[in-house]
Design an enzyme around this catalytic site. Structure first.
Site, PDB file in Angstrom:
ATOM      1  CG  ASP A  91      -2.262  -0.440   1.058  1.00  0.00           C
ATOM      2  OD1 ASP A  91      -2.532  -1.005  -0.119  1.00  0.00           O
ATOM      3  OD2 ASP A  91      -3.051  -0.455   2.116  1.00  0.00           O
ATOM      4  CB  CYS A 106     -17.755 -13.939  -0.456  1.00  0.00           C
ATOM      5  SG  CYS A 106     -17.006 -14.500  -1.706  1.00  0.00           S
TER       6      CYS A 106
HETATM    7  S1  SF4 Z   1     -20.246 -12.482  -6.698  1.00  0.00           S
HETATM    8 FE1  SF4 Z   1     -18.197 -13.270  -6.417  1.00  0.00          FE
HETATM    9  S2  SF4 Z   1     -17.124 -11.918  -5.177  1.00  0.00           S
HETATM   10 FE2  SF4 Z   1     -19.511 -11.627  -4.740  1.00  0.00          FE
HETATM   11  S3  SF4 Z   1     -19.998 -12.887  -3.048  1.00  0.00           S
HETATM   12 FE3  SF4 Z   1     -20.409 -14.095  -5.239  1.00  0.00          FE
HETATM   13  S4  SF4 Z   1     -18.458 -15.198  -5.282  1.00  0.00           S
HETATM   14 FE4  SF4 Z   1     -17.992 -13.468  -3.637  1.00  0.00          FE
END
Ligand code: SF4
Ligand code: SF4
Length: 345
Positions: free
Chosen positions: A123, A239
């Protein structure tokens, strides 16, 4: 070497410009003002797009990742009157934790190849780390714009070394295709609708608003901020690649260096007492955020965030204190005006 130093992922890519479509998307994001008050993001664009400009004669980039939380960790305990801190900021500052080990890698490379030059970054340089991490086989960029590794998830800090040494990527280095598929969980769960696939409008994102945004927060977002006093993990929590149910990939473990700090009480969801935060002084802020990534936030910003979260958890005690702050002309404008807005919401 990276493994011995405790990095959970490592890979190598050529020091080269990032993919043209990704560079275009980045420029578009800037042009539409979606970086908000993060003026630094709009600086050094050529360097962000082509890391070779960082180091003359650069040939390779070594990308590494530290895991700061695991999908096997228990979910947060949410307690009324406690403000949650994003997982990334619960431990010692990752810049410090990673930099020492990246410098150790640079030193080891220099010992083996005295004629090369290398530069470490976490960063700290204008590099689009995620793009290089994809090229180095560490994962793919999900629809929420964070790097995801299919087995490790996305609670990852990224760092790297750019070097004039020409390193051939190991034969077993993988390249991950996008595994988001038809999933839209992060988009659906985001409380401020900040995500469109593969793009986050920072000006709507709770992480940005509570960490980077220095002025008043639009009252439109107060309710959505909920109890997130610093950061927001919702898009990562939902996710599937961070889900404990993805157990077929085994147990993932966070690096012990990122255990939550003693100033955050695990029984209270690793958060901060909001009523106490309303009255923090500069010395409280310094003491409680010492050595953490939170130390960069100004006192007025943290008290602003605490007011918004406290108003969302409104108890008679909190309400009374908010009235006092709103009527106290000695309070900083940001704090006082936020209290007024929060009381009207
Ligand atoms: S779209 Fe991709 S980044 Fe978003 S929750 Fe689903 S798997 Fe995870
Ligand atoms: S961090 Fe929170 S507000 Fe920001 S995009 Fe993710 S879910 Fe939305």
């Amino acid at each position: 070497m990276a493994q011995d130093l405790g990095f959970v992922l490592a890979g190598v890519c050529e020091a080269a410009p990032i993919r043209a479509d990704r560079a275009e998307a980045f420029k578009q994001w800037l042009a539409t003002g979606q970086h908000g008050e993060m003026g630094y993001m709009a600086q050094h664009t050529p360097l962000r797009i082509d890391a070779r400009l960082l180091l003359e004669g650069a040939k390779s980039i070594v990308m590494v990742a530290d895991q700061y939380a695991s999908r096997n960790d228990p979910p947060d305990v949410q307690t009324s009157g406690i403000g949650r801190v994003g997982r990334y900021a619960r431990a010692d500052d990752y810049h410090d934790v990673m930099k020492k080990r990246l410098h150790a890698m640079c030193d080891a490379l220099a010992a083996q190849h005295p004629d090369i030059a290398s530069k470490a970054f976490v960063d700290t340089a204008p590099v689009l780390e995620r793009e290089d991490a994809v090229l180095a086989g560490l994962g793919w960029v999900g629809k929420h714009t964070l790097l995801i590794h299919p087995r490790k998830g996305s609670y990852l800090f990224l760092g790297g070394i750019i070097t004039t040494l020409d390193i051939t990527p190991p034969k077993r280095q993988k390249h991950f295709e996008d595994h988001c598929g038809t999933c839209t969980r992060c988009i659906d769960a985001c409380p401020t609708e900040a995500i469109t696939p593969y793009k986050v409008d920072a000006t709507k994102c709770i992480s940005y608003l509570t960490i980077e945004h220095r002025s008043l927060i639009d009252p439109e977002y107060h309710k959505a901020i909920g109890d997130w006093v610093y950061g927001c993990d919702i898009c990562q929590e939902v996710c599937p690649h961070n889900s404990p149910r993805s157990g077929k990939f085994g147990v993932t473990k966070a690096n012990a260096a990122y255990s939550p700090r003693e100033t955050l009480d695990a029984s209270q969801g690793n958060g901060l007492d909001l009523l106490a935060m309303l009255d923090w002084t500069e010395s409280d802020r310094r003491e409680i955020t010492r050595r953490s990534a939170m130390k960069r936030a100004k006192l007025d910003m943290l008290r602003r965030n605490a007011i918004i979260c406290a108003a969302n958890a409104r108890t008679p005690e909190i309400e009374a204190r908010l009235h006092e702050i709103a009527n106290d002309e000695t309070e900083p404008t940001l704090v006082r005006k936020t209290a007024m807005q929060a009381l009207q919401a």
